[in-house]
Design a protein around this motif. Structure first.
Motif, PDB file in Angstrom:
ATOM      1  N   TRP A   1       0.884  -1.165   0.000  1.00  0.00           N
ATOM      2  CA  TRP A   1       0.000   0.000   0.000  1.00  0.00           C
ATOM      3  C   TRP A   1       0.919   1.212   0.000  1.00  0.00           C
ATOM      4  N   LEU A   2       0.797   2.049  -1.028  1.00  0.00           N
ATOM      5  CA  LEU A   2       1.670   3.214  -1.185  1.00  0.00           C
ATOM      6  C   LEU A   2       0.832   4.473  -1.410  1.00  0.00           C
ATOM      7  N   PRO A   3       1.435   5.646  -1.215  1.00  0.00           N
ATOM      8  CA  PRO A   3       0.689   6.883  -1.485  1.00  0.00           C
ATOM      9  C   PRO A   3       0.249   6.952  -2.948  1.00  0.00           C
ATOM     10  N   ARG A   4      -0.951   7.458  -3.159  1.00  0.00           N
ATOM     11  CA  ARG A   4      -1.474   7.630  -4.522  1.00  0.00           C
ATOM     12  C   ARG A   4      -0.794   8.795  -5.231  1.00  0.00           C
ATOM     13  N   ASP A   5      -0.928   8.757  -6.534  1.00  0.00           N
ATOM     14  CA  ASP A   5      -0.535   9.865  -7.401  1.00  0.00           C
ATOM     15  C   ASP A   5       0.936  10.255  -7.242  1.00  0.00           C
ATOM     16  N   ASN A   6       1.798   9.248  -7.339  1.00  0.00           N
ATOM     17  CA  ASN A   6       3.222   9.501  -7.224  1.00  0.00           C
ATOM     18  C   ASN A   6       3.983   8.519  -8.114  1.00  0.00           C
ATOM     19  N   GLU A   7       5.243   8.795  -8.310  1.00  0.00           N
ATOM     20  CA  GLU A   7       6.135   7.913  -9.050  1.00  0.00           C
ATOM     21  C   GLU A   7       7.175   7.380  -8.078  1.00  0.00           C
ATOM     22  N   PHE A   8       7.556   6.104  -8.262  1.00  0.00           N
ATOM     23  CA  PHE A   8       8.463   5.447  -7.330  1.00  0.00           C
ATOM     24  C   PHE A   8       9.568   4.704  -8.060  1.00  0.00           C
ATOM     25  N   SER A   9      10.703   4.597  -7.390  1.00  0.00           N
ATOM     26  CA  SER A   9      11.793   3.716  -7.799  1.00  0.00           C
ATOM     27  C   SER A   9      11.836   2.607  -6.771  1.00  0.00           C
ATOM     28  N   ILE A  10      12.021   1.385  -7.237  1.00  0.00           N
ATOM     29  CA  ILE A  10      12.060   0.238  -6.327  1.00  0.00           C
ATOM     30  C   ILE A  10      13.284  -0.612  -6.628  1.00  0.00           C
ATOM     31  N   SER A  11      13.852  -1.154  -5.583  1.00  0.00           N
ATOM     32  CA  SER A  11      14.946  -2.118  -5.693  1.00  0.00           C
ATOM     33  C   SER A  11      14.554  -3.320  -4.851  1.00  0.00           C
ATOM     34  N   ILE A  12      14.588  -4.509  -5.466  1.00  0.00           N
ATOM     35  CA  ILE A  12      14.277  -5.753  -4.768  1.00  0.00           C
ATOM     36  C   ILE A  12      15.501  -6.657  -4.887  1.00  0.00           C
ATOM     37  N   THR A  13      15.966  -7.156  -3.743  1.00  0.00           N
ATOM     38  CA  THR A  13      17.161  -7.996  -3.711  1.00  0.00           C
ATOM     39  C   THR A  13      16.869  -9.296  -2.974  1.00  0.00           C
ATOM     40  N   GLN A  14      17.432 -10.393  -3.518  1.00  0.00           N
ATOM     41  CA  GLN A  14      17.343 -11.696  -2.863  1.00  0.00           C
ATOM     42  C   GLN A  14      18.549 -12.527  -3.288  1.00  0.00           C
ATOM     43  N   ASN A  15      19.259 -13.069  -2.313  1.00  0.00           N
ATOM     44  CA  ASN A  15      20.403 -13.959  -2.574  1.00  0.00           C
ATOM     45  C   ASN A  15      21.382 -13.401  -3.609  1.00  0.00           C
ATOM     46  N   GLY A  16      21.727 -12.131  -3.470  1.00  0.00           N
ATOM     47  CA  GLY A  16      22.699 -11.514  -4.367  1.00  0.00           C
ATOM     48  C   GLY A  16      22.146 -11.101  -5.715  1.00  0.00           C
ATOM     49  N   LYS A  17      20.883 -11.360  -5.996  1.00  0.00           N
ATOM     50  CA  LYS A  17      20.257 -10.951  -7.252  1.00  0.00           C
ATOM     51  C   LYS A  17      19.369  -9.738  -6.971  1.00  0.00           C
ATOM     52  N   THR A  18      19.392  -8.778  -7.898  1.00  0.00           N
ATOM     53  CA  THR A  18      18.655  -7.533  -7.699  1.00  0.00           C
ATOM     54  C   THR A  18      17.895  -7.158  -8.960  1.00  0.00           C
ATOM     55  N   VAL A  19      16.771  -6.487  -8.757  1.00  0.00           N
ATOM     56  CA  VAL A  19      16.055  -5.863  -9.855  1.00  0.00           C
ATOM     57  C   VAL A  19      15.699  -4.444  -9.409  1.00  0.00           C
ATOM     58  N   LYS A  20      15.856  -3.506 -10.335  1.00  0.00           N
ATOM     59  CA  LYS A  20      15.483  -2.111 -10.086  1.00  0.00           C
ATOM     60  C   LYS A  20      14.488  -1.715 -11.162  1.00  0.00           C
ATOM     61  N   SER A  21      13.475  -0.968 -10.745  1.00  0.00           N
ATOM     62  CA  SER A  21      12.445  -0.578 -11.691  1.00  0.00           C
ATOM     63  C   SER A  21      11.751   0.689 -11.196  1.00  0.00           C
ATOM     64  N   ASN A  22      10.926   1.252 -12.053  1.00  0.00           N
ATOM     65  CA  ASN A  22      10.097   2.407 -11.715  1.00  0.00           C
ATOM     66  C   ASN A  22       8.646   2.051 -11.970  1.00  0.00           C
ATOM     67  N   PHE A  23       7.769   2.629 -11.180  1.00  0.00           N
ATOM     68  CA  PHE A  23       6.337   2.470 -11.382  1.00  0.00           C
ATOM     69  C   PHE A  23       5.640   3.668 -10.749  1.00  0.00           C
ATOM     70  N   SER A  24       4.352   3.800 -11.006  1.00  0.00           N
ATOM     71  CA  SER A  24       3.602   4.921 -10.448  1.00  0.00           C
ATOM     72  C   SER A  24       2.250   4.449  -9.919  1.00  0.00           C
ATOM     73  N   THR A  25       1.609   5.332  -9.163  1.00  0.00           N
ATOM     74  CA  THR A  25       0.360   4.973  -8.485  1.00  0.00           C
ATOM     75  C   THR A  25      -0.768   5.950  -8.832  1.00  0.00           C
ATOM     76  N   PHE A  26      -0.898   6.244 -10.110  1.00  0.00           N
ATOM     77  CA  PHE A  26      -1.987   7.091 -10.565  1.00  0.00           C
ATOM     78  C   PHE A  26      -3.191   6.208 -10.907  1.00  0.00           C
ATOM     79  N   GLU A  27      -4.364   6.806 -11.010  1.00  0.00           N
ATOM     80  CA  GLU A  27      -5.585   6.021 -11.206  1.00  0.00           C
ATOM     81  C   GLU A  27      -5.534   5.103 -12.418  1.00  0.00           C
ATOM     82  N   SER A  28      -4.818   5.472 -13.459  1.00  0.00           N
ATOM     83  CA  SER A  28      -4.751   4.638 -14.668  1.00  0.00           C
ATOM     84  C   SER A  28      -3.676   3.556 -14.590  1.00  0.00           C
ATOM     85  N   ASP A  29      -2.951   3.464 -13.469  1.00  0.00           N
ATOM     86  CA  ASP A  29      -1.842   2.516 -13.366  1.00  0.00           C
ATOM     87  C   ASP A  29      -2.294   1.107 -12.976  1.00  0.00           C
ATOM     88  N   ASP A  30      -1.441   0.145 -13.327  1.00  0.00           N
ATOM     89  CA  ASP A  30      -1.696  -1.265 -13.034  1.00  0.00           C
ATOM     90  C   ASP A  30      -1.505  -1.553 -11.548  1.00  0.00           C
TER      91      ASP A  30
END
Length: 177
Positions: free
Chosen positions: A139-168
């Motif tokens: 659950w994140l604040p609405r109407d914003n853009e975010f950068s995310i980093s997810i790491t597990q066992n030395g593997k990482t993924v970085k991505s961007n997403f947003s939380t506007f009404e039209s977003d997935d």
């Protein structure tokens, strides 16, 4: 006497039909104030409720009951639900998250999750465990853009997403490498 009875019946029908149309406008829509929506979403996401279908878009939780009737719950106005399934080898396309049917590859696994908003403010920096369907629910604040980093066992993924009404509400494109 017959005339009075007719007018009483006609007035009753008019009054009742007015109430009926008002109810039909709100039929099946439940305000989030009347239920703990986050707990309800969590219960569907973890399989604690066994209705055939529950999906969540940017504004509503839509539940299909055993008898095929539908209930629609309004989501909080200031928070956005997004479910992320990090993966290594297997994923699926998804836009609107099904709390009851979507399956991710990495189930019940721990991840380091770091999220910041477009201004660089840290929103989350914690270990989170994916649910039994392989998703990390946020659950994140609405109407914003975010950068995310997810790491597990030395593997990482970085991505961007947003939380506007039209977003997935379902993100299945984050491959750990």
């Amino acid at each position: 006497m017959r005339k009075q009875w007719f007018f009483i019946c006609a007035a009753s029908i008019i009054a009742l039909s007015g109430c009926g149309s008002q109810q039909s406008e709100n039929k099946g829509i439940i305000k989030s104030e009347s239920v703990n929506i986050k707990q309800l979403v969590s219960n569907y996401s973890t399989g604690n409720i066994e209705d055939p279908s529950a999906s969540i878009n940017s504004t509503q939780l839509i539940v299909t009951k055993q008898d095929n009737s539908q209930l629609t719950y309004a989501l909080p106005k200031d928070e956005f639900f997004v479910s992320i399934a990090p993966y290594i080898e297997q994923t699926h396309p998804c836009a609107t998250h099904s709390l009851t049917r979507c399956r991710g590859e990495l189930m019940n696994e721990e991840f380091e999750v770091y999220i910041e908003d477009r201004e660089g403010n840290m929103i989350r920096d914690e270990k989170l465990t994916s649910n039994s369907h392989g998703f990390i629910d946020l659950w994140l604040p609405r109407d914003n853009e975010f950068s995310i980093s997810i790491t597990q066992n030395g593997k990482t993924v970085k991505s961007n997403f947003s939380t506007f009404e039209s977003d997935d509400t379902c993100i299945t494109t984050m491959q750990l490498a």
